[in-house]
Write an enzyme that holds these catalytic residues in place. Structure first.
Site, short mmCIF file in Angstrom:
data_model
loop_
_atom_site.label_atom_id
_atom_site.label_comp_id
_atom_site.label_asym_id
_atom_site.label_seq_id
_atom_site.Cartn_x
_atom_site.Cartn_y
_atom_site.Cartn_z
N GLY A 541 24.36 8.66 40.34
CA GLY A 541 24.34 10.09 40.64
C GLY A 541 25.55 10.74 40.02
O GLY A 541 26.32 10.11 39.31
N GLY A 542 25.69 12.02 40.29
CA GLY A 542 26.81 12.75 39.75
C GLY A 542 28.13 12.16 40.21
O GLY A 542 29.14 12.23 39.54
N PHE A 543 28.08 11.55 41.35
CA PHE A 543 29.30 11.03 41.96
C PHE A 543 29.69 9.69 41.38
O PHE A 543 30.86 9.36 41.24
CB PHE A 543 29.07 10.93 43.46
CG PHE A 543 30.28 10.56 44.25
CD1 PHE A 543 31.25 11.52 44.50
CD2 PHE A 543 30.45 9.29 44.75
CE1 PHE A 543 32.37 11.19 45.23
CE2 PHE A 543 31.57 8.97 45.49
CZ PHE A 543 32.53 9.93 45.72
N GLY A 544 28.69 8.90 41.04
CA GLY A 544 28.98 7.57 40.53
C GLY A 544 27.81 6.64 40.77
O GLY A 544 26.70 7.09 41.01
N VAL A 546 25.37 3.92 42.54
CA VAL A 546 24.87 3.82 43.90
C VAL A 546 24.36 2.41 44.13
O VAL A 546 23.63 1.85 43.31
CB VAL A 546 23.73 4.83 44.15
CG1 VAL A 546 23.34 4.86 45.62
CG2 VAL A 546 24.13 6.22 43.68
N LYS A 560 27.49 5.14 47.62
CA LYS A 560 27.79 5.81 46.35
C LYS A 560 29.26 5.61 46.03
O LYS A 560 30.13 6.15 46.71
CB LYS A 560 27.53 7.32 46.47
CG LYS A 560 26.07 7.67 46.67
CD LYS A 560 25.91 9.12 47.04
CE LYS A 560 25.71 10.01 45.84
NZ LYS A 560 25.65 11.44 46.21
N ASP A 658 23.07 22.41 43.19
CA ASP A 658 22.52 21.44 42.25
C ASP A 658 21.16 20.95 42.75
O ASP A 658 20.91 19.76 42.83
CB ASP A 658 23.51 20.27 42.08
CG ASP A 658 23.22 19.47 40.80
OD1 ASP A 658 22.46 19.97 39.93
OD2 ASP A 658 23.74 18.35 40.68
#
Ligand SMILES: *[C@@H]1O[C@H](CO)[C@@H](O)[C@H](O)[C@H]1NC(C)=O
Ligand SMILES: *[C@@H]1O[C@H](CO)[C@@H](O)[C@H](O)[C@H]1NC(C)=O
Ligand SMILES: *[C@@H]1O[C@H](CO)[C@@H](O)[C@H](O)[C@H]1NC(C)=O
Ligand SMILES: *[C@@H]1O[C@H](CO)[C@@H](O)[C@H](O)[C@H]1NC(C)=O
Ligand SMILES: *[C@@H]1O[C@H](CO)[C@@H](O)[C@H](O)[C@H]1NC(C)=O
Ligand SMILES: *[C@@H]1O[C@H](CO)[C@@H](O)[C@H](O)[C@H]1NC(C)=O
Ligand SMILES: *[C@@H]1O[C@H](CO)[C@@H](O)[C@H](O)[C@H]1NC(C)=O
Ligand SMILES: *[C@@H]1O[C@H](CO)[C@@H](O)[C@H](O)[C@H]1NC(C)=O
Ligand SMILES: *[C@@H]1O[C@H](CO)[C@@H](O)[C@H](O)[C@H]1NC(C)=O
Length: 836
Positions: A541-544, A546, A560, A658
């Site tokens: 994901g955008g965060f990193g 998973v 995540k 988003d």
């Protein structure tokens, strides 16, 4: 001053205190009415440190005794706190549950109010928590002492009006007693001091430092039938009473061997006494033997006191019909010496029949009171005699009540939501806000989350909100984030040296009202265990990255991990955690916890086993069957509800920023939940209706208005959601190279007047045409260029539900449209033109 604050902090922490030089552990000495600036002075005689009472009590006024009387009093007695308002005002003294204490209230009226009150005009009651302790008379004895076993981390000492004047207090002493002391003292038996006499002494009062526990030993009476005796030899200590040497070195004995030594008193109020007698002989050359009787009841026959050692005996008088009580010592026939008595104590048992709050719940609510500095007239026991404002308690017929509801409306809170709330295992409702939003009972929480009891507290943590603080933190996160941008610091911040990095920054701006997030916090080690060393990668994901994981109770989670390259900085991480903590809805992915260690940031969510809507539309990640139209519409109805909740269910609103098919996750039964909300996107205030940040979001979802103006409002989410709707209709990506944006593509096809050109071919015509049209219609409204022309999410939900009903009616009628082109054509001509 710093030391003083430190000291107060230690008091507040409920720990015992090692005070200034020489003072014993476990002493808390409160000079009531003392100005906070003078707090922490040392009594010149005893070395005992006195602190002001501010941290221990909420109401009341400070006063000084009358100037003409001042000189007669010690420093702690020169000021008083009085309580003109409120029936019941309590000090909360920090204690350790299960430990024994002496508490002393000193009331020296000193005409502080200039009313020359007397005992007939000024009276009030003292309560030890919920239990009656004693009645204070203005001009009578001014020292009230009780022994008790602490039930909780706080012991309330209450001053209660009785209709005769304003309660006041000069001083409150709390002394931690050794656990062996006073064997008769138990959790259900507190004792109110009636007399404590030091026999045969010419010293008016013996206390600290002679008495390590600062008990007061008053000089006993003299009697013509007694004579005083004393020794200068050391007398061994008795661990059950720890009588001071100075007390045990003096005694009275009968003037003749056959003289009965008798102490007697009369009481009209108490119906029973607990008595302790203390003996130590100063000679061992002759037999001293006597019978002890306490109101003709408990006795010890043929008793000989030990030589240069102390012995204490404790017993009950039993109830006396005439209110007369006595202790008598009578020599036996064999005795060569008269009876001896070194010291005597008598206590009135404090009745414990009153119900009280479960100590654990009391501790929690006190923690919350302190943590948020609630000045809400919360004093004494939370449930009794009347529940605190905003607190509801379980059925009081049981002796200990539980706190079942907490309403913190209008309490002007400071601080983040604390895990202290989760400790209320009986809490059923929590009303957090002065708005009518986010007011959730536990029962509103997604039932699938309630399956395990262990989870319940975690759920509560998520469903409760302290909006004031959440706003502060989110705004702060925004400010930090924007500052970073300004300073041109790359958003991919390298891992911080240590976690407190962000905390001092926050404190600097907001004082210590700001705290870090309290939620389930995992260590990196925990995560390794949960994810089986990150063995199952499930997405990015955008965060990193998973990973799949399982908690101890087998709950499936998605972990995540923040990757080094992620564009999310620490601040966004913090912001995300904050808003995750804040909101809870069945169509929002549940937040389980987070990890925040040196080099590791992670967010832990409930696991959504069926992946993303994106995967299903694209046939990615092993998805083989395409979703039916009915399922697609149901999924977007649910997603819309989740977004609607972000916009309207919480105050302040949260803009997702988003919304896209990758952020609509599907659970076991394909129920949909919105993920990845929690970037910096909260309104700053009601008057400022948007926040300006650099355009963000995903390619193909860019709201043109937002792109041009940089003004982010809910309508940007609406636009993005319109794109999502077009995706479920067409099954296509928002952007197709060379073919333009999905909005333009769909508009073109619709202008050609043919819905079948628009609908995803994989549906093979299996859809209700009017249902399909309705979705297209909503999508085009949502993607209007001008934000103000777009519908609200609530309106979208209503329309989508109608669309779903149409499709369900079709599907349930058993009508299977296989080729259905003619139907489609008919429908198209009927509904098509109306769609625009
Ligand atoms: C505290 O609240 C009680 C009732 O909830 C009220 O009777 C009392 O006057 C209040 N005391 C103060 C000091 O406001
Ligand atoms: C209170 O007592 C003082 C003397 O102790 C006297 O001077 C004063 O007048 C008295 N005041 C009232 C209101 O009785
Ligand atoms: C008080 O507590 C003790 C144990 O600590 C128990 O044995 C006794 O029965 C209790 N008394 C009452 C009146 O509850
Ligand atoms: C003897 O002891 C008593 C206290 O028990 C005290 O009141 C009295 O003053 C003492 N007498 C002398 C002569 O010290
Ligand atoms: C006590 O003993 C004395 C003699 O030592 C005697 O005269 C007196 O009667 C006795 N008193 C009592 C009450 O026995
Ligand atoms: C003291 O107690 C013993 C044993 O019960 C008894 O025999 C004796 O008479 C008692 N003495 C006095 C003076 O009461
Ligand atoms: C609960 O509140 C107390 C007092 O404010 C605080 O010291 C403590 O850390 C909190 N405990 C938890 C588990 O949040
Ligand atoms: C519970 O309270 C009742 C009075 O309300 C009292 O009689 C009883 O002893 C109490 N029980 C305990 C265990 O404290
Ligand atoms: C919150 O909800 C409860 C019941 O669910 C209701 O009684 C209460 O009035 C609500 N509070 C607010 C501030 O809306």
């Amino acid at each position: 001053m710093a030391t003083l604050l430190c000291l107060i902090a230690v008091f507040l922490a409920g720990t015992t205190i090692r005070g200034a030089v020489g003072q014993e552990d476990g002493f808390l000495s409160i000079d009531c009415g003392l100005d906070a600036a003078d707090s922490g002075y040392k009594d010149t005689k005893t070395g005992i440190v006195y602190v002001s009472d501010g941290p221990y009590v909420d109401g009341g006024e400070n006063h000084r005794v009358a100037a003409d009387q001042e000189s007669g009093f010690g420093r702690p007695e020169k000021t008083v706190r009085s309580f003109p308002s409120g029936e019941r005002n309590c000090y909360a003294l920090p204690t350790v549950a299960g430990a024994k204490y002496l508490v002393r209230v000193v009331t020296v009226y000193g005409n502080y109010d200039g009313k020359n009150s007397s005992s007939s005009t000024l009276q009030f009651d003292l309560y030890l928590g919920v239990n009656y302790w004693d009645t204070v008379h203005a001009d009578a004895s001014d020292v009230y002492e009780a022994l008790f076993v602490a039930r909780a981390s706080w012991a309330p000492v209450c001053l209660v009006k009785t209709g005769s004047g304003v309660p006041f207090v000069s001083r409150v002493d709390l002394r931690l007693l050794g656990s062996e002391l006073y064997p008769g003292l138990t959790a259900n038996q507190s004792m109110n001091l009636y007399i404590r006499h030091n026999m045969g002494s010419n010293i008016y009062i013996i206390k600290y430092r002679d008495d390590r526990y600062d008990r007061f030993w008053w000089q006993g009476n003299s009697n013509p039938l007694w004579k005083n005796i004393s020794t200068s030899s050391a007398v061994a200590v008795n661990s059950n009473f720890a009588e001071p040497l100075a007390v045990m070195q003096t005694a009275v004995e009968g003037i003749r061997t056959n003289t009965t030594v008798e102490i007697s008193w009369e009481s009209k109020t108490a119906s029973e006494f607990i008595v302790a007698v203390h003996f130590a002989d100063f000679q061992n050359s002759q037999l001293r033997q006597f019978n002890i009787s306490i109101s003709n009841r408990l006795g010890r026959d043929n008793y000989s006191p030990p030589y240069l050692a102390t012995a204490g005996l404790m017993g009950w008088t039993g109830w006396s019909s005439d209110g007369k009580y006595d202790i008598s010592l009578e020599a036996t026939a064999a005795s060569k010496l008269p009876p001896i008595l070194n010291a005597v104590e008598a206590y009135i048992p404090i009745d414990h029949a009153n119900p009280m709050t479960l100590p654990k719940d009391f501790d929690i609510i006190m923690s919350i009171k302190l943590e948020y500095r609630i000045k809400k007239n919360w004093t004494g026991d939370p449930c009794f005699p009347a529940a605190w404002d905003g607190v509801k308690c379980s059925n009081p017929s049981a002796n200990t009540s539980r706190i079942i509801s907490l309403d913190l409306s209008n309490s002007n809170l400071h601080g983040t939501i604390s895990s202290n709330f989760t400790l209320f295992t009986a809490l059923e409702y929590f009303f957090d806000s002065d708005r009518d939003t986010c007011n959730k009972s536990i029962h509103d929480v997604n039932p699938s989350q309630q399956k395990s009891k262990a989870n319940r507290s975690a759920i509560l943590a998520m469903s409760v909100v302290v909006p004031v603080m959440a706003i502060v933190v989110l705004v702060l996160a925004c400010l930090i984030w924007r500052q970073k941008r300004k300073n041109n610091i790359s958003a991919d911040v390298p891992p911080r040296e240590s976690e407190p990095d962000i905390v001092p920054a926050s404190r600097k701006n907001y004082g210590d009202t700001l705290q870090t997030v309290e939620n389930r916090r995992f260590t990196y080690k925990d995560l390794e265990k949960i994810t089986n060393k990150f063995s199952q990668f499930i997405g990015q994901g955008g965060f990193g990255l998973v990973y799949y994981g399982r908690l101890e109770d087998d709950t499936e989670v998605a972990v995540k991990m923040r990757s080094e390259l992620s564009s999310h900085g620490l601040d966004e991480f913090l912001a995300e955690v904050q808003s995750l903590t804040k909101v809870h809805h069945r169509n929002l992915v549940s937040f389980v916890g987070y990890c925040w260690e040196k080099d590791h940031l992670a967010l832990v969510y409930e696991y959504m086993s069926q992946g993303t809507l994106y995967d299903h539309l694209r046939g990615n990640n092993g998805v083989r069957e395409t979703l039916s139209w009915r399922t697609r519409v149901r999924v977007v109805v649910e997603a819309a509800q989740g977004i609607d909740y972000l916009h309207k269910g919480c105050s302040p609103p949260i803009i997702h920023r988003d919304v896209k098919t990758q952020n609509i996750l599907l659970g076991q039964n394909l129920q949909a939940k919105i993920a990845d909300f929690g970037l910096c996107k909260t309104y700053l205030s009601d008057t400022q209706t948007h926040i300006s940040v650099a355009p963000a979001g995903s390619a193909g979802y860019m709201d043109p208005e937002y792109y041009h103006t940089g003004r982010l409002t809910e309508s940007s989410d609406i636009y993005n959601f319109g794109v999502v709707l077009l995706e479920i209709v067409t099954g296509e990506s928002p952007m197709l190279p060379g073919l333009g944006h999905i909005v333009q593509r769909v508009k073109k096809k619709i202008d050609a007047g043919n819905i079948s050109l628009v609908a995803d071919a994989r549906l093979r015509g299996a859809y209700d045409v009017s249902s399909m049209w309705k979705v297209v219609d909503i999508a085009l409204l949502c993607t209007a260029d001008i934000g103000a022309q777009r519908p609200t999410m609530a309106a979208v939900v209503v329309q989508l539900k109608e669309s779903l009903a149409l499709e369900e009616a079709r599907a349930d009628s058993g009508f299977k449209s296989t080729g259905a082109t003619s139907d489609t054509a008919i429908s198209m001509s009927e509904f098509g033109p109306l769609a625009r």
